[in-house]
Design a protein around this motif. Structure first.
Motif, PDB file in Angstrom:
ATOM      1  N   PHE A  73       9.357  90.507  56.740  1.00  0.00           N
ATOM      2  CA  PHE A  73      10.819  90.431  56.767  1.00  0.00           C
ATOM      3  C   PHE A  73      11.440  90.536  55.373  1.00  0.00           C
ATOM      4  O   PHE A  73      12.650  90.767  55.251  1.00  0.00           O
ATOM      5  CB  PHE A  73      11.272  89.113  57.398  1.00  0.00           C
ATOM      6  CG  PHE A  73      11.075  89.025  58.879  1.00  0.00           C
ATOM      7  CD1 PHE A  73      11.379  90.096  59.711  1.00  0.00           C
ATOM      8  CD2 PHE A  73      10.590  87.859  59.458  1.00  0.00           C
ATOM      9  CE1 PHE A  73      11.204  90.009  61.081  1.00  0.00           C
ATOM     10  CE2 PHE A  73      10.414  87.761  60.833  1.00  0.00           C
ATOM     11  CZ  PHE A  73      10.714  88.842  61.650  1.00  0.00           C
ATOM     12  N   ILE A  74      10.653  90.356  54.337  1.00  0.00           N
ATOM     13  CA  ILE A  74      11.195  90.240  52.977  1.00  0.00           C
ATOM     14  C   ILE A  74      12.070  91.428  52.555  1.00  0.00           C
ATOM     15  O   ILE A  74      13.133  91.220  51.964  1.00  0.00           O
ATOM     16  CB  ILE A  74      10.061  89.980  51.956  1.00  0.00           C
ATOM     17  CG1 ILE A  74       9.545  88.543  52.127  1.00  0.00           C
ATOM     18  CG2 ILE A  74      10.547  90.208  50.514  1.00  0.00           C
ATOM     19  CD1 ILE A  74       8.367  88.183  51.257  1.00  0.00           C
ATOM     20  N   PRO A  75      11.693  92.679  52.853  1.00  0.00           N
ATOM     21  CA  PRO A  75      12.577  93.789  52.423  1.00  0.00           C
ATOM     22  C   PRO A  75      13.997  93.718  52.982  1.00  0.00           C
ATOM     23  O   PRO A  75      14.913  94.333  52.424  1.00  0.00           O
ATOM     24  CB  PRO A  75      11.848  95.036  52.945  1.00  0.00           C
ATOM     25  CG  PRO A  75      10.428  94.622  53.075  1.00  0.00           C
ATOM     26  CD  PRO A  75      10.470  93.168  53.491  1.00  0.00           C
ATOM     27  N   PHE A  76      14.191  92.953  54.060  1.00  0.00           N
ATOM     28  CA  PHE A  76      15.493  92.907  54.723  1.00  0.00           C
ATOM     29  C   PHE A  76      16.259  91.610  54.447  1.00  0.00           C
ATOM     30  O   PHE A  76      17.322  91.398  55.014  1.00  0.00           O
ATOM     31  CB  PHE A  76      15.304  93.099  56.228  1.00  0.00           C
ATOM     32  CG  PHE A  76      14.562  94.348  56.579  1.00  0.00           C
ATOM     33  CD1 PHE A  76      15.194  95.579  56.552  1.00  0.00           C
ATOM     34  CD2 PHE A  76      13.210  94.296  56.885  1.00  0.00           C
ATOM     35  CE1 PHE A  76      14.503  96.743  56.845  1.00  0.00           C
ATOM     36  CE2 PHE A  76      12.504  95.460  57.178  1.00  0.00           C
ATOM     37  CZ  PHE A  76      13.145  96.684  57.162  1.00  0.00           C
ATOM     38  N   VAL A  77      15.727  90.763  53.584  1.00  0.00           N
ATOM     39  CA  VAL A  77      16.375  89.482  53.312  1.00  0.00           C
ATOM     40  C   VAL A  77      17.389  89.566  52.173  1.00  0.00           C
ATOM     41  O   VAL A  77      18.548  89.188  52.354  1.00  0.00           O
ATOM     42  CB  VAL A  77      15.324  88.376  53.060  1.00  0.00           C
ATOM     43  CG1 VAL A  77      15.968  87.114  52.504  1.00  0.00           C
ATOM     44  CG2 VAL A  77      14.604  88.053  54.373  1.00  0.00           C
ATOM     45  N   PRO A  78      17.026  90.053  50.991  1.00  0.00           N
ATOM     46  CA  PRO A  78      17.991  90.061  49.877  1.00  0.00           C
ATOM     47  C   PRO A  78      18.954  91.246  49.978  1.00  0.00           C
ATOM     48  O   PRO A  78      18.797  92.269  49.314  1.00  0.00           O
ATOM     49  CB  PRO A  78      17.092  90.155  48.635  1.00  0.00           C
ATOM     50  CG  PRO A  78      15.876  90.868  49.112  1.00  0.00           C
ATOM     51  CD  PRO A  78      15.696  90.530  50.561  1.00  0.00           C
ATOM     52  N   ASP A  79      19.965  91.107  50.829  1.00  0.00           N
ATOM     53  CA  ASP A  79      20.825  92.244  51.188  1.00  0.00           C
ATOM     54  C   ASP A  79      21.618  92.804  50.009  1.00  0.00           C
ATOM     55  O   ASP A  79      21.546  93.996  49.702  1.00  0.00           O
ATOM     56  CB  ASP A  79      21.794  91.825  52.305  1.00  0.00           C
ATOM     57  CG  ASP A  79      21.066  91.436  53.578  1.00  0.00           C
ATOM     58  OD1 ASP A  79      20.016  92.025  53.870  1.00  0.00           O
ATOM     59  OD2 ASP A  79      21.566  90.538  54.285  1.00  0.00           O
ATOM     60  N   SER A  80      22.398  91.970  49.355  1.00  0.00           N
ATOM     61  CA  SER A  80      23.277  92.461  48.278  1.00  0.00           C
ATOM     62  C   SER A  80      22.506  93.002  47.074  1.00  0.00           C
ATOM     63  O   SER A  80      22.844  94.065  46.560  1.00  0.00           O
ATOM     64  CB  SER A  80      24.244  91.360  47.841  1.00  0.00           C
ATOM     65  OG  SER A  80      25.134  91.062  48.888  1.00  0.00           O
ATOM     66  N   PRO A  81      21.470  92.292  46.593  1.00  0.00           N
ATOM     67  CA  PRO A  81      20.744  92.864  45.455  1.00  0.00           C
ATOM     68  C   PRO A  81      20.036  94.171  45.784  1.00  0.00           C
ATOM     69  O   PRO A  81      19.917  95.046  44.921  1.00  0.00           O
ATOM     70  CB  PRO A  81      19.748  91.770  45.052  1.00  0.00           C
ATOM     71  CG  PRO A  81      19.708  90.816  46.179  1.00  0.00           C
ATOM     72  CD  PRO A  81      21.023  90.922  46.888  1.00  0.00           C
ATOM     73  N   THR A  82      19.606  94.329  47.033  1.00  0.00           N
ATOM     74  CA  THR A  82      18.998  95.607  47.418  1.00  0.00           C
ATOM     75  C   THR A  82      20.048  96.708  47.420  1.00  0.00           C
ATOM     76  O   THR A  82      19.778  97.844  47.009  1.00  0.00           O
ATOM     77  CB  THR A  82      18.307  95.490  48.785  1.00  0.00           C
ATOM     78  OG1 THR A  82      17.290  94.477  48.698  1.00  0.00           O
ATOM     79  CG2 THR A  82      17.668  96.794  49.201  1.00  0.00           C
TER      80      THR A  82
END
Length: 197
Positions: free
Chosen positions: A43-52
């Protein structure tokens, strides 16, 4: 308008924006550090929304500095910058409305995320997105909503937990608006470029 284009395309301004967005991206991942540490790896790629979102824009700026256009990254940046920029502004104002108080970090997030949404749109005239770029970015964005609000990996705002269903609904429609905006700007750029020949 020509002056605005000249400023936006000036290499010194691009480097400045790249520096600012790189710093903001690093800060954003640090802000999500605890939640990431508690998240299952898939799930990690989809957690930090704004910084991504700002990371996507860093790659857009890097491409411009290399005199290139990476259409898929442009579509991802435009949709996610606008979506998560507006989302964070609304969530912080909602926190203020619910609690009657907002720490200075909240106001900083309002300013920085408002700027995220704005810069994504300001550079839209320079994007060379194709339909498939927008479709792939749309799938990423809507999939991210499923991860956030079906698998409950959404950004944690402790004061707003009781409104998570309503926030999920709002987030879905904000995604739809953001995707629609990208499709509109893509079509506008294509029509404008055709009229130049």
């Amino acid at each position: 308008m020509n002056l605005i284009y000249a400023i936006l395309s000036d290499r010194r301004f691009l480097w400045l924006l790249l520096l600012i967005n790189t710093g903001g991206t690093i800060y954003g991942y640090i802000w999500y550090e605890q939640q990431i540490s508690e998240t299952q790896a898939h799930f990690i790629p989809f957690v930090p929304d704004s910084p991504t979102a700002s990371l996507f824009f860093c790659f857009v700026l890097l491409a411009f500095l290399l005199h290139k256009n990476w259409g898929l990254i442009e579509a991802l940046a435009l949709i996610t910058l606008f979506k998560y920029g507006i989302w964070a502004v609304v969530m912080n104002f909602l926190t203020l409305a619910v609690t009657g108080d907002l720490p200075w970090q909240g106001y900083m997030l309002i300013a920085s995320h408002g700027a995220m949404a704005l810069q994504g749109i300001l550079y839209a005239d320079f994007y060379k997105m194709k339909l498939w770029h927008v479709i792939v970015a749309a799938i990423w964005t809507l999939h991210n909503d499923v991860i956030d609000y079906v698998f409950m990996q959404y950004p944690k705002y402790a004061d707003l937990e009781i409104y998570v269903k309503e926030i999920g609904y709002f987030t879905f429609w904000l995604s739809v608006i953001s995707i629609g905006l990208a499709a509109f700007l893509m079509k506008r750029n294509q029509v404008r470029n055709q009229s130049m020949y």
